[in-house]
Scaffold this motif. Structure first.
Motif, short mmCIF file in Angstrom:
data_model
loop_
_atom_site.label_atom_id
_atom_site.label_comp_id
_atom_site.label_asym_id
_atom_site.label_seq_id
_atom_site.Cartn_x
_atom_site.Cartn_y
_atom_site.Cartn_z
N ALA A 327 -11.89 -11.16 -8.49
CA ALA A 327 -12.18 -10.34 -9.66
C ALA A 327 -11.87 -8.88 -9.33
CB ALA A 327 -13.64 -10.48 -10.09
N ASP A 328 -11.71 -8.09 -10.35
CA ASP A 328 -11.66 -6.64 -10.19
C ASP A 328 -13.10 -6.15 -10.32
OD1 ASP A 328 -11.17 -3.93 -10.18
OD2 ASP A 328 -10.27 -3.89 -12.19
N TYR A 329 -13.85 -6.26 -9.23
CA TYR A 329 -15.30 -6.07 -9.33
C TYR A 329 -15.70 -4.62 -9.54
CZ TYR A 329 -15.65 -4.28 -4.52
OH TYR A 329 -15.53 -3.53 -3.38
N ASP A 330 -14.81 -3.68 -9.20
CA ASP A 330 -15.16 -2.27 -9.34
C ASP A 330 -14.38 -1.55 -10.42
OD1 ASP A 330 -12.79 -2.45 -7.99
OD2 ASP A 330 -13.27 -0.93 -6.48
N GLY A 331 -13.59 -2.29 -11.20
CA GLY A 331 -12.91 -1.72 -12.35
C GLY A 331 -11.82 -0.72 -12.03
N ASP A 332 -11.16 -0.87 -10.86
CA ASP A 332 -10.11 0.08 -10.51
C ASP A 332 -8.72 -0.44 -10.83
OD1 ASP A 332 -9.76 -1.85 -8.57
OD2 ASP A 332 -9.86 -0.47 -6.85
N GLY A 333 -8.64 -1.64 -11.46
CA GLY A 333 -7.34 -2.16 -11.87
C GLY A 333 -6.64 -3.02 -10.84
N TRP A 334 -7.34 -3.38 -9.74
CA TRP A 334 -6.76 -4.22 -8.69
C TRP A 334 -7.73 -5.35 -8.38
CZ3 TRP A 334 -1.87 -3.05 -6.84
CH2 TRP A 334 -1.38 -1.81 -7.20
N LEU A 335 -7.19 -6.56 -8.20
CA LEU A 335 -8.02 -7.73 -7.98
C LEU A 335 -8.48 -7.82 -6.53
CD1 LEU A 335 -5.95 -10.26 -10.11
CD2 LEU A 335 -8.28 -9.50 -10.59
N ASP A 336 -9.78 -8.07 -6.36
CA ASP A 336 -10.42 -8.16 -5.06
C ASP A 336 -10.77 -9.62 -4.75
OD1 ASP A 336 -10.62 -5.15 -5.04
OD2 ASP A 336 -11.98 -5.58 -6.70
N ILE A 337 -11.13 -9.90 -3.49
CA ILE A 337 -11.38 -11.27 -3.05
C ILE A 337 -12.74 -11.36 -2.37
CG2 ILE A 337 -10.59 -13.16 -1.57
CD1 ILE A 337 -7.77 -11.89 -1.69
N TYR A 338 -13.54 -12.33 -2.79
CA TYR A 338 -14.78 -12.68 -2.09
C TYR A 338 -14.55 -14.02 -1.41
CZ TYR A 338 -19.66 -13.99 -1.27
OH TYR A 338 -20.86 -14.37 -0.68
N LYS A 339 -14.86 -14.08 -0.10
CA LYS A 339 -14.68 -15.33 0.65
C LYS A 339 -15.97 -15.70 1.35
CE LYS A 339 -12.01 -15.32 4.37
NZ LYS A 339 -12.86 -15.69 5.54
N GLY A 340 -16.45 -16.92 1.11
CA GLY A 340 -17.63 -17.43 1.78
C GLY A 340 -17.28 -18.07 3.10
N ASN A 341 -18.15 -17.90 4.09
CA ASN A 341 -17.91 -18.43 5.42
C ASN A 341 -19.11 -19.27 5.90
OD1 ASN A 341 -15.35 -16.97 5.82
ND2 ASN A 341 -16.64 -15.15 5.84
N PHE A 342 -18.98 -19.78 7.12
CA PHE A 342 -20.02 -20.62 7.71
C PHE A 342 -21.24 -19.77 8.08
CE2 PHE A 342 -21.64 -23.66 10.99
CZ PHE A 342 -21.62 -24.80 10.22
N SER A 343 -22.32 -20.42 8.49
CA SER A 343 -23.55 -19.71 8.84
C SER A 343 -23.36 -18.86 10.10
CB SER A 343 -24.69 -20.70 9.04
OG SER A 343 -24.41 -21.56 10.13
N ASP A 344 -24.32 -17.97 10.34
CA ASP A 344 -24.28 -17.02 11.46
C ASP A 344 -23.09 -16.08 11.33
OD1 ASP A 344 -26.57 -18.19 12.69
OD2 ASP A 344 -25.29 -19.78 13.47
N ASP A 345 -22.67 -15.87 10.13
CA ASP A 345 -21.58 -14.94 9.83
C ASP A 345 -21.83 -14.39 8.43
OD1 ASP A 345 -19.24 -13.52 9.96
OD2 ASP A 345 -17.90 -15.26 10.02
#
Length: 578
Positions: A327-345
């Protein structure tokens, strides 16, 4: 994922991290009403248990991985339906008619669903892992591609409530046993036909994999557990080109997809990350560097994940990437990426710097806590319709054996919700989001969409060896919203790759019609935008992917579902609940 080793990438300075601050938040008037999620799955008729390997012990990694889930409108009635993946158990001979199968649930438009699997012809037994949806033949009905441990399947939507297995006819069948995971439809050459990217995880049959505890890669914190992925051969990803006649050609080598080599790939999605009008591909990879395939506009791709800063963590370490949200989570016109990882990280929040690079700002954004969870399905969803995409994540450990060792982690875990504060930061509001978030499961796939058409974002979750959760959003529609169903004419009919900008005052949101994301799952293909208390939408700008033509619509009322057909404008307006 499982006992991943840490490797160093390039020094942080080489990744060209930006020093620019986040944009100041553009204010939208909004009502500060409480929003809660309530699990109404059983009451809604979702009465199929996800069967996936052993309940108290996992002998092989396959039993621990789990599978995705989908929201999609298979019958074009304007109400999203639910497709449930399913697995099986090793060493079990099921009585006739009792084997677990995949399921399709039709939306009854009254908050309930009816199991139509038998009529639809979609029931399959096996390890069915991933799902993605798109109209590959442009006949106006969305088709469904399913990845399996074994052989993938393409079901053609016949338009009458039934589906036909066209895998061999379409040229997608392979004799080789593969472990398919995530998949995504995209039109990478912009010819108006959807192509198909398929991620693969491990290239080994079960007979070649050690059992739990049999090697150094089969222990976690001293506990004997299912082996892998380290120590096992990784799979290769595949790109199929749509020939426009109902068939596909494997162009993996020709396109450059094979050049990075094999990977433990889990989830894949396609967006235009560099704003050049061509779809790129991002792949979350387990225990190895993740992939960002940049579209070179000539039918080929180049993996730029390392130079772009999205291959590793902020510290240059290998992570166990699983779920994806964009999503463009901050509204600056560029798409960002959220990535989930394993535990202890921690998870990654890759902020798009707009120059071909990303910066991992997870800690700066307030997402560095909650490291005890194994993150699976996730995504950006504006749960309170305030105009800023929030993050919802479902979790679940992979080793049920840990319950008897009294560690600081449990097999069943709660969900997490992070509210977007509109200034580049997020706040963990999970504790106040209701029982649907606090309840514990070992969850895997998660899809987002407005199943009851009331104007807020709901979620459906696949829970390992349990019933699915249907998380109804109660209260999100106290703020205004607009929802868009896009139909291509010159571009692919599903309109995948179409970019939309929605403006209210100084606040401009952006999204693209997309396939895949979360973890091996498919969310509603309609685009949803929260509007706060704005009395109108100043503009909606639609850029169609094949022609790059832009259509603009102005001064629109909120709280409605608009259907927009390429070249024909708004062809339908629907009120909430219709």
């Amino acid at each position: 994922m499982l006992g991943s080793q840490l490797l160093k990438a390039l020094p942080t300075a080489i990744r060209r991290r930006t020093a620019e601050p986040f944009l100041e938040a553009a204010e939208l008037p909004r009502r500060e009403e409480p929003v809660r999620y309530l699990d109404v799955g059983r009451a809604a008729g979702l009465n199929t248990v996800n069967v996936w390997g052993g309940i108290h012990h996992k002998e092989y990694l396959l039993e621990a991985k789990g599978s995705g889930i989908a929201f999609f409108d298979y019958d074009n009635d304007g109400w999203i339906d639910i497709y449930l993946t399913n697995g099986t158990r090793l060493g079990v001979t099921w009585p006739a008619g009792k084997a677990p199968t995949t399921h399709l649930y039709k939306n009854n438009r009254d908050g309930t669903f009816t199991d139509v699997t038998r009529h639809a012809g979609l029931g399959r037994t096996g390890w069915q892992t991933g799902v993605c949806v798109g109209d590959y033949d442009n006949d106006g009905w969305d088709d469904i591609f399913l990845t399996f441990y074994g052989h993938n399947v393409l079901f053609h939507n016949n338009g009458d409530g039934t589906f036909t297995d066209v895998t061999q006819r379409a040229g997608l069948y392979q004799d080789e046993i593969r472990w398919g995971t995530g998949c995504t439809w995209l039109d990478y050459d912009r010819d108006g036909f959807l192509d198909l990217f398929v991620a693969n995880y491990i290239a080994a049959e079960l007979s070649r994999i050690p059992k739990a505890g049999e090697s150094s890669f089969c222990r976690w914190k001293g506990i004997p557990v299912a082996c892998g992925p380290l120590g096992l051969p990784a799979g290769i990803n595949i790109l199929y080109h749509n020939n426009g006649d109902g068939t596909f050609t494997d162009v993996s080598e020709k396109s450059g997809i094979l050049k990075p080599g094999s990977r433990y790939s889990i989830s894949a999605t396609s967006y235009d990350f560099d704003n050049d009008g061509w779809p790129d591909i991002y792949v979350a990879v387990d225990s190895e560097a993740s992939l960002l395939f940049h579209n070179k506009h000539d039918g080929t791709f180049e993996d730029i994940a390392l130079s772009a800063g999205v291959a590793y963590s902020e510290d240059g370490e290998v992570q166990a990437g699983m779920g994806l949200g964009v999503a463009d989570y901050d509204g600056d016109g560029w798409l960002d990426i959220y990535k989930g990882n394993f535990s202890d990280d921690n998870p990654d929040l890759y902020h798009n710097n707009g120059d071909g690079t990303f910066s991992d700002v997870a800690f700066d954004a307030g997402l560095g806590g909650n490291t005890e969870y194994v993150r699976w399905g996730c995504g950006f969803a504006d749960f309170d319709n305030d105009g800023w995409p929030d993050i919802i994540q479902v979790n679940g450990h992979v080793y049920p054996e840990i319950e008897s060792y009294h560690l600081d982690q449990t097999f069943k875990e709660p969900r997490l919700v992070y509210r977007n504060l509109g200034n580049g930061r997020f706040l963990d509001v999970s504790a106040e989001m209701g029982p649907g978030i606090r309840e514990r499961f070992s969850s895997r796939g998660c899809a987002f969409g407005d199943y009851d058409n009331d104007g807020d974002v709901d979620a459906v979750v696949n829970n390992m060896n349990d019933y699915p959760s249907l998380l109804r959003n109660d209260g999100g529609n106290k703020n205004n919203w607009i929802k868009l169903k896009l139909i291509g004419t010159k571009c692919n009919r599903t309109a995948i790759g179409t970019r939309v900008r929605v403006g209210v005052g100084k606040h401009v949101q952006m999204d693209e019609v997309h396939s895949g994301t979360s973890v091996m799952s498919q969310s509603d293909l309609r685009l949803h935008f929260g509007l706060g208390q704005a009395p109108r939408v100043d503009f909606i700008q639609v850029r169609w992917p094949t022609t790059q033509q832009v259509e603009t619509f102005t001064n629109l009322k909120p709280d409605q579902i608009l259907t927009i057909r390429e070249g024909h404008g708004i062809i339908k307006k629907a009120k909430p609940g219709t």
